[in-house]
Scaffold this active site. Sequence first.
Site, PDB file in Angstrom:
ATOM      1  N   ASN A  42       0.840  -1.202   0.000  1.00 23.57           N
ATOM      2  CA  ASN A  42       0.000   0.000   0.000  1.00 23.57           C
ATOM      3  C   ASN A  42       0.876   1.254   0.000  1.00 23.57           C
ATOM      4  OD1 ASN A  42       0.653  -0.820   2.692  1.00 23.57           O
ATOM      5  ND2 ASN A  42      -0.953   0.479   3.539  1.00 23.57           N
ATOM      6  N   GLU A  44       0.346   5.271   0.565  1.00 23.02           N
ATOM      7  CA  GLU A  44      -0.608   6.291   1.003  1.00 23.02           C
ATOM      8  C   GLU A  44      -0.215   7.676   0.493  1.00 23.02           C
ATOM      9  OE1 GLU A  44      -0.892   5.641   5.250  1.00 23.02           O
ATOM     10  OE2 GLU A  44      -2.139   3.865   4.908  1.00 23.02           O
ATOM     11  N   ASN A  45      -1.113   8.618   0.750  1.00 22.60           N
ATOM     12  CA  ASN A  45      -0.949   9.970   0.238  1.00 22.60           C
ATOM     13  C   ASN A  45      -1.532  10.946   1.251  1.00 22.60           C
ATOM     14  OD1 ASN A  45      -1.728  12.420  -1.526  1.00 22.60           O
ATOM     15  ND2 ASN A  45      -0.539  11.129  -2.919  1.00 22.60           N
ATOM     16  N   ALA A  46      -0.934  12.138   1.342  1.00 21.78           N
ATOM     17  CA  ALA A  46      -1.447  13.162   2.247  1.00 21.78           C
ATOM     18  C   ALA A  46      -2.897  13.506   1.917  1.00 21.78           C
ATOM     19  CB  ALA A  46      -0.578  14.409   2.174  1.00 21.78           C
ATOM     20  N   CYS A  53      -4.129   0.721  -2.421  1.00 26.71           N
ATOM     21  CA  CYS A  53      -3.987  -0.515  -1.650  1.00 26.71           C
ATOM     22  C   CYS A  53      -2.923  -1.426  -2.257  1.00 26.71           C
ATOM     23  CB  CYS A  53      -5.313  -1.274  -1.623  1.00 26.71           C
ATOM     24  SG  CYS A  53      -6.555  -0.567  -0.549  1.00 26.71           S
ATOM     25  N   GLU A  55      -3.138  -4.615  -2.904  1.00 26.13           N
ATOM     26  CA  GLU A  55      -3.665  -5.507  -3.943  1.00 26.13           C
ATOM     27  C   GLU A  55      -3.804  -4.761  -5.264  1.00 26.13           C
ATOM     28  OE1 GLU A  55      -4.811  -4.806  -0.961  1.00 26.13           O
ATOM     29  OE2 GLU A  55      -6.204  -6.326  -0.215  1.00 26.13           O
TER      30      GLU A  55
HETATM   31  N1  THU Z   1      -5.172  -1.498   2.767  1.00 30.03           N
HETATM   32  C1  THU Z   1      -4.649  -2.292   1.797  1.00 30.03           C
HETATM   33  O1  THU Z   1      -3.608  -1.975   1.200  1.00 30.03           O
HETATM   34  N2  THU Z   1      -5.302  -3.446   1.495  1.00 30.03           N
HETATM   35  C2  THU Z   1      -6.361  -3.946   2.169  1.00 30.03           C
HETATM   36  O2  THU Z   1      -6.821  -5.023   1.870  1.00 30.03           O
HETATM   37  C3  THU Z   1      -6.953  -3.158   3.276  1.00 30.03           C
HETATM   38  C4  THU Z   1      -6.407  -1.785   3.466  1.00 30.03           C
HETATM   39  C5  THU Z   1      -4.451  -0.279   3.126  1.00 30.03           C
HETATM   40  C6  THU Z   1      -5.061   1.008   2.684  1.00 30.03           C
HETATM   41  C7  THU Z   1      -4.427   1.982   3.664  1.00 30.03           C
HETATM   42  O3  THU Z   1      -3.151   2.359   3.183  1.00 30.03           O
HETATM   43  C8  THU Z   1      -4.249   1.166   4.919  1.00 30.03           C
HETATM   44  O4  THU Z   1      -4.323  -0.187   4.524  1.00 30.03           O
HETATM   45  C9  THU Z   1      -5.284   1.457   5.990  1.00 30.03           C
HETATM   46  O5  THU Z   1      -6.565   1.367   5.475  1.00 30.03           O
END
Ligand code: THU
Length: 130
Positions: A42, A44-46, A53, A55
């Site tokens: 995963n 993320e971003n500000a 995600c 996946e």
């Molecule tokens: N996240 C995933 O990458 N995959 C999942 O199946 C559930 C959630 C990530 C998104 C975000 O970066 C962090 O987990 C918290 O939600």
Amino acid sequence: MTDEELLTHAAEAAEGSYSPYSHFRVGSAIVTDDGSIITGANVENAAFGASICAEANAITSAIAGGATSISTVAVVCLDGDPCTPCGNCRQIMREFGVERVILQTPDGATHPVSLEDLLPMSFGPEALDI
Ligand code: THU
């Protein structure tokens, strides 16, 4: 490749997570139609909505690299309880023919489930004659 080996690849991929906001590291390892293993974490971003995600990263990377379908997706969350894929990722899996999703139970056991169980009565490309 066994389910356990695929989960190990997913756990290794989670080490590459960029998750300064949630501190929730997720990794995914997928098997493409030609047997290749592609991983993602995963990112993320500000602007939270721009986060991606694990996946989705693995699947879109594989498709952009030439894969046409994906049979299996493994998911590992390193922080907190084992997680299941979000709704958006389930729909992305649906687009590319994923059949099996390999999860972990809270005690670390391998827990395979079908995408049909995760996303029943789903909408897919054949509805648009693709
Ligand atoms: N996240 C995933 O990458 N995959 C999942 O199946 C559930 C959630 C990530 C998104 C975000 O970066 C962090 O987990 C918290 O939600």
